[in-house]
Design an enzyme around this catalytic site. Structure first.
Site, PDB file in Angstrom:
ATOM      1  CE1 TYR A 116      -3.117   3.042   0.796  1.00  0.00           C
ATOM      2  CE2 TYR A 116      -2.513   2.834   3.130  1.00  0.00           C
ATOM      3  CZ  TYR A 116      -3.177   3.506   2.113  1.00  0.00           C
ATOM      4  OH  TYR A 116      -3.887   4.636   2.411  1.00  0.00           O
TER       5      TYR A 116
ATOM      6  CG  ASN B 100       7.475 -11.369   0.799  1.00  0.00           C
ATOM      7  OD1 ASN B 100       6.483 -10.663   0.570  1.00  0.00           O
ATOM      8  ND2 ASN B 100       7.759 -11.832   2.008  1.00  0.00           N
ATOM      9  CG  LEU B 101       5.231 -10.215  -5.331  1.00  0.00           C
ATOM     10  CD1 LEU B 101       5.160 -10.912  -6.688  1.00  0.00           C
ATOM     11  CD2 LEU B 101       4.643  -8.809  -5.440  1.00  0.00           C
TER      12      LEU B 101
ATOM     13  N   GLY C 117       1.896  -7.793  -1.202  1.00  0.00           N
ATOM     14  CA  GLY C 117       1.952  -6.809  -2.281  1.00  0.00           C
ATOM     15  C   GLY C 117       1.311  -7.347  -3.560  1.00  0.00           C
TER      16      GLY C 117
ATOM     17  CB  ALA D  74       8.860  -5.322   3.372  1.00  0.00           C
TER      18      ALA D  74
ATOM     19  CE1 TYR E  59       3.700  -2.971  12.870  1.00  0.00           C
ATOM     20  CE2 TYR E  59       2.466  -1.447  14.257  1.00  0.00           C
ATOM     21  CZ  TYR E  59       3.117  -1.730  13.070  1.00  0.00           C
ATOM     22  OH  TYR E  59       3.199  -0.760  12.096  1.00  0.00           O
TER      23      TYR E  59
ATOM     24  CG  PHE F 263     -13.614  -2.293  17.246  1.00  0.00           C
ATOM     25  CD1 PHE F 263     -14.608  -3.260  17.066  1.00  0.00           C
ATOM     26  CD2 PHE F 263     -12.527  -2.313  16.370  1.00  0.00           C
ATOM     27  CE1 PHE F 263     -14.523  -4.200  16.049  1.00  0.00           C
ATOM     28  CE2 PHE F 263     -12.428  -3.260  15.360  1.00  0.00           C
ATOM     29  CZ  PHE F 263     -13.435  -4.195  15.195  1.00  0.00           C
TER      30      PHE F 263
HETATM   31  N1  UFG Z   1     -12.184   0.631  14.352  1.00  0.00           N
HETATM   32  C1  UFG Z   1     -13.514   0.311  14.570  1.00  0.00           C
HETATM   33  N2  UFG Z   1     -14.045  -0.687  13.805  1.00  0.00           N
HETATM   34  C2  UFG Z   1     -13.325  -1.381  12.870  1.00  0.00           C
HETATM   35  C3  UFG Z   1     -11.966  -1.036  12.668  1.00  0.00           C
HETATM   36  C4  UFG Z   1     -11.425  -0.019  13.441  1.00  0.00           C
HETATM   37  O1  UFG Z   1     -14.193   0.894  15.403  1.00  0.00           O
HETATM   38  O2  UFG Z   1     -13.874  -2.294  12.239  1.00  0.00           O
HETATM   39  C5  UFG Z   1     -11.602   1.706  15.159  1.00  0.00           C
HETATM   40  C6  UFG Z   1     -10.418   1.269  15.991  1.00  0.00           C
HETATM   41  O3  UFG Z   1     -10.863   0.746  17.219  1.00  0.00           O
HETATM   42  C7  UFG Z   1      -9.628   2.575  16.113  1.00  0.00           C
HETATM   43  C8  UFG Z   1      -9.933   3.317  14.820  1.00  0.00           C
HETATM   44  O4  UFG Z   1     -11.104   2.694  14.291  1.00  0.00           O
HETATM   45  O5  UFG Z   1     -10.144   3.325  17.172  1.00  0.00           O
HETATM   46  C9  UFG Z   1      -8.820   3.189  13.802  1.00  0.00           C
HETATM   47  O6  UFG Z   1      -8.486   1.818  13.691  1.00  0.00           O
HETATM   48  P1  UFG Z   1      -7.502   1.258  12.564  1.00  0.00           P
HETATM   49  O7  UFG Z   1      -7.461  -0.221  12.745  1.00  0.00           O
HETATM   50  O8  UFG Z   1      -7.894   1.806  11.233  1.00  0.00           O
HETATM   51  O9  UFG Z   1      -6.118   1.916  12.933  1.00  0.00           O
HETATM   52  P2  UFG Z   1      -5.323   1.860  14.327  1.00  0.00           P
HETATM   53  O10 UFG Z   1      -5.423   3.229  14.910  1.00  0.00           O
HETATM   54  O11 UFG Z   1      -5.698   0.741  15.177  1.00  0.00           O
HETATM   55  O12 UFG Z   1      -3.886   1.477  13.781  1.00  0.00           O
HETATM   56  C10 UFG Z   1      -2.936   2.407  13.384  1.00  0.00           C
HETATM   57  C11 UFG Z   1      -2.001   1.722  12.390  1.00  0.00           C
HETATM   58  C12 UFG Z   1      -1.259   0.582  13.074  1.00  0.00           C
HETATM   59  C13 UFG Z   1      -0.569   1.100  14.311  1.00  0.00           C
HETATM   60  C14 UFG Z   1      -1.539   1.798  15.215  1.00  0.00           C
HETATM   61  C15 UFG Z   1      -0.820   2.454  16.352  1.00  0.00           C
HETATM   62  O13 UFG Z   1      -2.731   1.226  11.299  1.00  0.00           O
HETATM   63  O14 UFG Z   1      -0.291   0.069  12.187  1.00  0.00           O
HETATM   64  O15 UFG Z   1      -2.234   2.823  14.517  1.00  0.00           O
HETATM   65  O16 UFG Z   1      -1.520   2.262  17.526  1.00  0.00           O
HETATM   66  F1  UFG Z   1      -0.033   0.076  15.009  1.00  0.00           F
END
Ligand code: UFG
Length: 325
Positions: A11, A32-33, A36, A73, A140, A207
């Site tokens: 992405y 490594n696809l 991707g 990656a 992570y 959530f």
């Molecule tokens: N959320 C929902 N429903 C869903 C998916 C997400 O309510 O189906 C909420 C999550 O709880 C969060 C917000 O939407 O509050 C954003 O969630 P994402 O999963 O889109 O992103 P995150 O904030 O969890 O994750 C990002 C990066 C990760 C990194 C993290 C750092 O994508 O790589 O921030 O805490 F680890």
């Protein structure tokens, strides 16, 4: 400039390759696809290979003369990292070390690293600046913080200079509509909400609605992929000009709640989106917002697509193209 983009079929990497090509760089993608997509590599040469394979790395570096290496990656699922930490330490730490050691061996000394807001753990204050304590709460985040620390040592010992960019919530898509987000499984909020708008899923589950935020849902800092890539490009300039290792937080500095994101998605798509109320997701801080003023002042970074409507409309344009796999 000759640039190696590891993970350039993913992405963020694929958007980066497009920008580098626009800037006149000669790009080689190493991927490594596993996640991707070949058709996401719009420019340059694609070498299919894995960072675990040190012979493949030797073959790559002995036949190219890279000025800069960019590393996109990695494994990125927080929940999976708790279940399977071995995968995260192997992919994100050990394999990155293979790459760094090969760089040192072939005297390539400029590195741009994709780090994350997850290195900070539970925020102790907001917005989060670069000096905020690093207390990651999952493998992570720990894996990314370990690499940042390795990079400090490699700078001291081998003069390998790096820019670590800590992403907050990368999102959006190429405004020309050629590239976008195609994770499988998709876990990120905006693409999931847009899949619900497109009728590809029945609903979106929020959530947690009992956080200490104005509407009770989590607040995040959504940063457009093009702005994110622009910061990487400026990072390359900074390394070239000053030959100095730096770390920057990358976000808009503006927080939007999950509910606000859903509302904007409804507005942009004109679709009704069915919303379910779910439990809190483990490990989700209530608020994660970046203080990106260091990147703004030192890199002269100016995020362009700061309106959530614009971010969502680019992601929606991509969603409508229907590239799922
Ligand atoms: N959320 C929902 N429903 C869903 C998916 C997400 O309510 O189906 C909420 C999550 O709880 C969060 C917000 O939407 O509050 C954003 O969630 P994402 O999963 O889109 O992103 P995150 O904030 O969890 O994750 C990002 C990066 C990760 C990194 C993290 C750092 O994508 O790589 O921030 O805490 F680890």
């Amino acid at each position: 400039m000759k640039i190696l983009v590891v993970g350039g079929a993913g992405y963020i990497g694929s958007h980066m390759v497009k920008l580098l090509a626009q800037q006149g760089c000669k790009v080689t993608v190493f991927d490594n696809l596993s996640f991707g997509h070949v058709d996401a590599v719009l420019h340059g040469a694609l070498v299919v290979g894995d960072l675990a394979d040190t012979q493949a790395l030797d073959a790559l570096f002995s036949t190219h003369d890279f000025d800069v290496v960019m590393h996109f990656a990695s494994s990125i699922l927080v929940g999976e990292s708790v279940q399977n930490p071995a995968k995260y330490y192997r992919n994100n730490v050990a394999n990155t070390q293979n790459l760094l050691d090969t760089m040192v061996k072939y005297d390539v000394k400029k590195f741009i690293f994709s780090s994350t807001a997850a290195i900070f753990g539970e925020p102790q204050y907001t917005p989060i600046d670069e000096v905020h304590p690093k207390l990651p709460i999952n493998p992570y985040g720990r894996s990314k913080w370990m690499v940042e620390q390795i990079l400090e040592d490699y700078d001291r010992a081998y003069a390998l200079k790096s820019i670590c960019l800590r992403y907050f919530n990368a999102c959006g898509a190429d405004p020309d509509g050629k590239l976008g987000e195609r994770h499988d499984p998709e876990t990120h909020l905006i693409p999931l909400v847009l899949q619900a708008a497109a009728g590809k899923r029945d609903n979106i589950t929020v959530f947690g609605q009992d956080y200490g935020t104005p509407d009770g849902t989590c607040i995040r800092d959504y940063i457009h992929i093009v702005d994110l890539c622009q910061a990487h490009w400026l990072g390359i300039q900074h390394l070239s000009n000053y030959n100095q290792s730096k770390r920057y937080n990358l976000g808009n500095g503006d927080g939007f709640s999950v509910q606000q994101v859903i509302d904007v998605c409804k507005l942009v798509t004109g679709k009704d989106i069915s919303v379910l109320c779910g439990e809190r997701r483990e490990g989700d801080p209530a608020i994660l917002v970046a203080d990106a003023s260091l990147a703004v002042s030192e890199l002269a970074w100016k995020p362009r697509y700061v309106k959530l409507e614009e971010i969502v409309s680019h992601a929606w344009q991509w969603e409508l193209k229907g590239k799922d796999d």
